[in-house]
Design a protein around this motif. Sequence first.
Motif, PDB file in Angstrom:
ATOM      1  N   ALA A  42       1.336  -1.420  -0.193  1.00  0.00           N
ATOM      2  CA  ALA A  42      -0.053   0.042  -0.100  1.00  0.00           C
ATOM      3  C   ALA A  42       0.611   0.805  -0.252  1.00  0.00           C
ATOM      4  CB  ALA A  42      -0.692   0.041   1.081  1.00  0.00           C
ATOM      5  N   VAL A  43       0.217   2.529  -0.492  1.00  0.00           N
ATOM      6  CA  VAL A  43       1.137   3.924  -0.269  1.00  0.00           C
ATOM      7  C   VAL A  43      -0.061   4.811  -0.784  1.00  0.00           C
ATOM      8  CG1 VAL A  43       3.141   2.495  -1.981  1.00  0.00           C
ATOM      9  CG2 VAL A  43       0.595   3.788  -3.489  1.00  0.00           C
ATOM     10  N   ALA A  44       0.418   5.744  -0.205  1.00  0.00           N
ATOM     11  CA  ALA A  44      -0.069   6.859  -0.204  1.00  0.00           C
ATOM     12  C   ALA A  44      -0.015   8.211  -1.714  1.00  0.00           C
ATOM     13  CB  ALA A  44       0.288   8.108   1.110  1.00  0.00           C
ATOM     14  N   ARG A  45      -1.205   8.497  -2.479  1.00  0.00           N
ATOM     15  CA  ARG A  45      -0.734   8.602  -3.772  1.00  0.00           C
ATOM     16  C   ARG A  45      -1.922   9.859  -3.772  1.00  0.00           C
ATOM     17  NH1 ARG A  45      -0.079   5.855  -9.420  1.00  0.00           N
ATOM     18  NH2 ARG A  45      -0.401   7.756 -10.356  1.00  0.00           N
ATOM     19  N   ARG A  46      -1.352  11.150  -4.746  1.00  0.00           N
ATOM     20  CA  ARG A  46      -2.180  12.299  -4.809  1.00  0.00           C
ATOM     21  C   ARG A  46      -2.541  11.552  -6.105  1.00  0.00           C
ATOM     22  NH1 ARG A  46       1.217  15.159  -1.198  1.00  0.00           N
ATOM     23  NH2 ARG A  46      -0.508  16.165   0.130  1.00  0.00           N
ATOM     24  N   PHE A  47      -3.537  12.066  -6.666  1.00  0.00           N
ATOM     25  CA  PHE A  47      -3.910  11.257  -8.096  1.00  0.00           C
ATOM     26  C   PHE A  47      -3.761  13.008  -9.069  1.00  0.00           C
ATOM     27  CE2 PHE A  47      -4.798   8.011  -6.212  1.00  0.00           C
ATOM     28  CZ  PHE A  47      -3.891   6.497  -6.639  1.00  0.00           C
ATOM     29  N   SER A  48      -3.826  12.877 -10.664  1.00  0.00           N
ATOM     30  CA  SER A  48      -3.913  13.816 -11.196  1.00  0.00           C
ATOM     31  C   SER A  48      -4.009  13.217 -12.704  1.00  0.00           C
ATOM     32  CB  SER A  48      -2.590  14.552 -11.675  1.00  0.00           C
ATOM     33  OG  SER A  48      -2.037  13.834 -12.240  1.00  0.00           O
ATOM     34  N   SER A  49      -5.021  11.989 -12.352  1.00  0.00           N
ATOM     35  CA  SER A  49      -5.471  11.614 -14.260  1.00  0.00           C
ATOM     36  C   SER A  49      -6.386  11.851 -14.720  1.00  0.00           C
ATOM     37  CB  SER A  49      -5.768   9.849 -13.630  1.00  0.00           C
ATOM     38  OG  SER A  49      -6.207   9.759 -15.640  1.00  0.00           O
ATOM     39  N   PRO A  50      -6.313  12.585 -15.804  1.00  0.00           N
ATOM     40  CA  PRO A  50      -7.633  13.396 -16.105  1.00  0.00           C
ATOM     41  C   PRO A  50      -9.219  11.957 -15.876  1.00  0.00           C
ATOM     42  CG  PRO A  50      -6.145  12.595 -18.168  1.00  0.00           C
ATOM     43  CD  PRO A  50      -5.687  12.624 -16.326  1.00  0.00           C
ATOM     44  N   ILE A  51      -8.911  10.436 -16.079  1.00  0.00           N
ATOM     45  CA  ILE A  51      -9.359   9.803 -16.049  1.00  0.00           C
ATOM     46  C   ILE A  51     -10.483   9.192 -14.965  1.00  0.00           C
ATOM     47  CG2 ILE A  51      -9.474   7.099 -16.073  1.00  0.00           C
ATOM     48  CD1 ILE A  51      -7.335   6.575 -18.041  1.00  0.00           C
ATOM     49  N   LEU A  52     -10.423   9.940 -13.724  1.00  0.00           N
ATOM     50  CA  LEU A  52     -10.280   9.916 -12.043  1.00  0.00           C
ATOM     51  C   LEU A  52     -11.837  11.045 -12.481  1.00  0.00           C
ATOM     52  CD1 LEU A  52      -7.063   8.831 -10.219  1.00  0.00           C
ATOM     53  CD2 LEU A  52      -9.226   7.161 -11.036  1.00  0.00           C
ATOM     54  N   PRO A  53     -12.853  10.698 -11.676  1.00  0.00           N
ATOM     55  CA  PRO A  53     -13.589  11.860 -11.206  1.00  0.00           C
ATOM     56  C   PRO A  53     -12.043  12.489 -10.645  1.00  0.00           C
ATOM     57  CG  PRO A  53     -14.173   9.392 -10.970  1.00  0.00           C
ATOM     58  CD  PRO A  53     -12.963   9.613 -11.195  1.00  0.00           C
ATOM     59  N   TYR A  54     -12.866  14.473 -10.068  1.00  0.00           N
ATOM     60  CA  TYR A  54     -12.560  15.152  -9.738  1.00  0.00           C
ATOM     61  C   TYR A  54     -12.197  14.916  -8.156  1.00  0.00           C
ATOM     62  CZ  TYR A  54     -11.515  19.639  -6.900  1.00  0.00           C
ATOM     63  OH  TYR A  54     -10.876  20.702  -6.379  1.00  0.00           O
ATOM     64  N   SER A  55     -13.115  14.650  -7.297  1.00  0.00           N
ATOM     65  CA  SER A  55     -12.941  13.950  -6.423  1.00  0.00           C
ATOM     66  C   SER A  55     -11.681  12.903  -5.504  1.00  0.00           C
ATOM     67  CB  SER A  55     -14.153  13.663  -5.202  1.00  0.00           C
ATOM     68  OG  SER A  55     -14.770  12.576  -5.719  1.00  0.00           O
ATOM     69  N   TYR A  56     -10.967  12.191  -6.652  1.00  0.00           N
ATOM     70  CA  TYR A  56      -9.704  11.529  -6.708  1.00  0.00           C
ATOM     71  C   TYR A  56      -8.938  12.625  -6.884  1.00  0.00           C
ATOM     72  CZ  TYR A  56     -13.112   7.613  -5.957  1.00  0.00           C
ATOM     73  OH  TYR A  56     -13.814   6.804  -5.371  1.00  0.00           O
ATOM     74  N   THR A  57      -9.114  13.585  -7.259  1.00  0.00           N
ATOM     75  CA  THR A  57      -7.530  14.186  -8.174  1.00  0.00           C
ATOM     76  C   THR A  57      -8.182  15.786  -7.487  1.00  0.00           C
ATOM     77  OG1 THR A  57      -9.019  15.764  -9.504  1.00  0.00           O
ATOM     78  CG2 THR A  57      -7.547  13.375 -10.568  1.00  0.00           C
ATOM     79  N   ASN A  58      -8.274  16.179  -6.055  1.00  0.00           N
ATOM     80  CA  ASN A  58      -8.462  17.214  -5.396  1.00  0.00           C
ATOM     81  C   ASN A  58      -7.284  17.889  -4.708  1.00  0.00           C
ATOM     82  OD1 ASN A  58      -9.244  15.612  -3.472  1.00  0.00           O
ATOM     83  ND2 ASN A  58     -10.908  16.567  -2.868  1.00  0.00           N
ATOM     84  N   GLY A  59      -6.069  16.932  -5.059  1.00  0.00           N
ATOM     85  CA  GLY A  59      -5.114  16.996  -3.668  1.00  0.00           C
ATOM     86  C   GLY A  59      -4.872  16.386  -3.415  1.00  0.00           C
ATOM     87  N   ALA A  60      -5.623  15.516  -2.462  1.00  0.00           N
ATOM     88  CA  ALA A  60      -6.010  15.114  -1.223  1.00  0.00           C
ATOM     89  C   ALA A  60      -5.015  13.501  -0.994  1.00  0.00           C
ATOM     90  CB  ALA A  60      -6.868  14.862  -0.575  1.00  0.00           C
ATOM     91  N   SER A  61      -4.382  12.941  -0.147  1.00  0.00           N
ATOM     92  CA  SER A  61      -3.815  11.808  -0.410  1.00  0.00           C
ATOM     93  C   SER A  61      -4.810  10.345  -0.043  1.00  0.00           C
ATOM     94  CB  SER A  61      -2.692  11.719   0.542  1.00  0.00           C
ATOM     95  OG  SER A  61      -1.303  12.277  -0.012  1.00  0.00           O
ATOM     96  N   ARG A  62      -4.782   9.825  -0.689  1.00  0.00           N
ATOM     97  CA  ARG A  62      -5.516   8.537  -1.231  1.00  0.00           C
ATOM     98  C   ARG A  62      -4.745   7.274  -0.526  1.00  0.00           C
ATOM     99  NH1 ARG A  62     -11.190   8.424  -2.445  1.00  0.00           N
ATOM    100  NH2 ARG A  62     -11.953  10.551  -2.697  1.00  0.00           N
ATOM    101  N   PRO A  63      -5.305   6.506   0.081  1.00  0.00           N
ATOM    102  CA  PRO A  63      -4.319   5.234  -0.166  1.00  0.00           C
ATOM    103  C   PRO A  63      -4.530   4.436  -0.857  1.00  0.00           C
ATOM    104  CG  PRO A  63      -5.989   4.902   1.000  1.00  0.00           C
ATOM    105  CD  PRO A  63      -5.962   6.200   1.488  1.00  0.00           C
ATOM    106  N   LEU A  64      -3.882   3.583  -1.995  1.00  0.00           N
ATOM    107  CA  LEU A  64      -3.504   2.689  -3.267  1.00  0.00           C
ATOM    108  C   LEU A  64      -3.230   1.348  -3.174  1.00  0.00           C
ATOM    109  CD1 LEU A  64      -4.175   2.614  -6.275  1.00  0.00           C
ATOM    110  CD2 LEU A  64      -2.101   3.331  -6.858  1.00  0.00           C
TER     111      LEU A  64
END
Length: 177
Positions: free
Chosen positions: A87-109
């Motif tokens: 598991a890692v903590a990551r910030r996402f910026s992919s245009p494939i993902l909804p905004y709630s996933y790319t808003n700058g918050a770290s999420r566990p992957l």
Amino acid sequence: VPPWLSEDDIQKMKLLAHGQVVSKSRVPAHGQVLRIRLHADGDTQPTSPGEDCGDGRCGLIKRSTDLYEVVAFHLDRVLGLNRSLPAVARRFSSPILPYSYTNGASRPLIWWAPDVQHLEDTNNDQNSCALGWLQYQEMLRSHSVAPVAGGTACASIQRGEWGRLALFDFLLQVGLG
């Protein structure tokens, strides 16, 4: 590289931390949990968005409130239990993902293990067997060396493994609770 991480852990963590998101799919009844397919730089074959996750190139993006799962992974490795998925903590910026996933918050992957059974229960992400609290307690009380929980999907798991799981659960509840 911390000595408690294996080469396999490092490879999977690199994929999770730096892989390009090539597709997404919802995990039924899990709200904000998405399964994503990843492509890593240096992959010899292109990763097709339509492929299933049987090749180990997928992960689960969980809620930002689930960051404790990253801590649990590292604690698991430090203790030498090797029971948690990378598991890692990551910030996402992919245009494939909804905004709630790319808003700058770290999420566990969390790495999507292709060989783990995925149950139909809406409370399970990647669990090998359905087990209630009372069954779990009974397995821990059993003093036999033979496998416990006869008749359940968990019957082949040795008692010592349940002891390690109980220790791990206890440490996470005390440390993060």
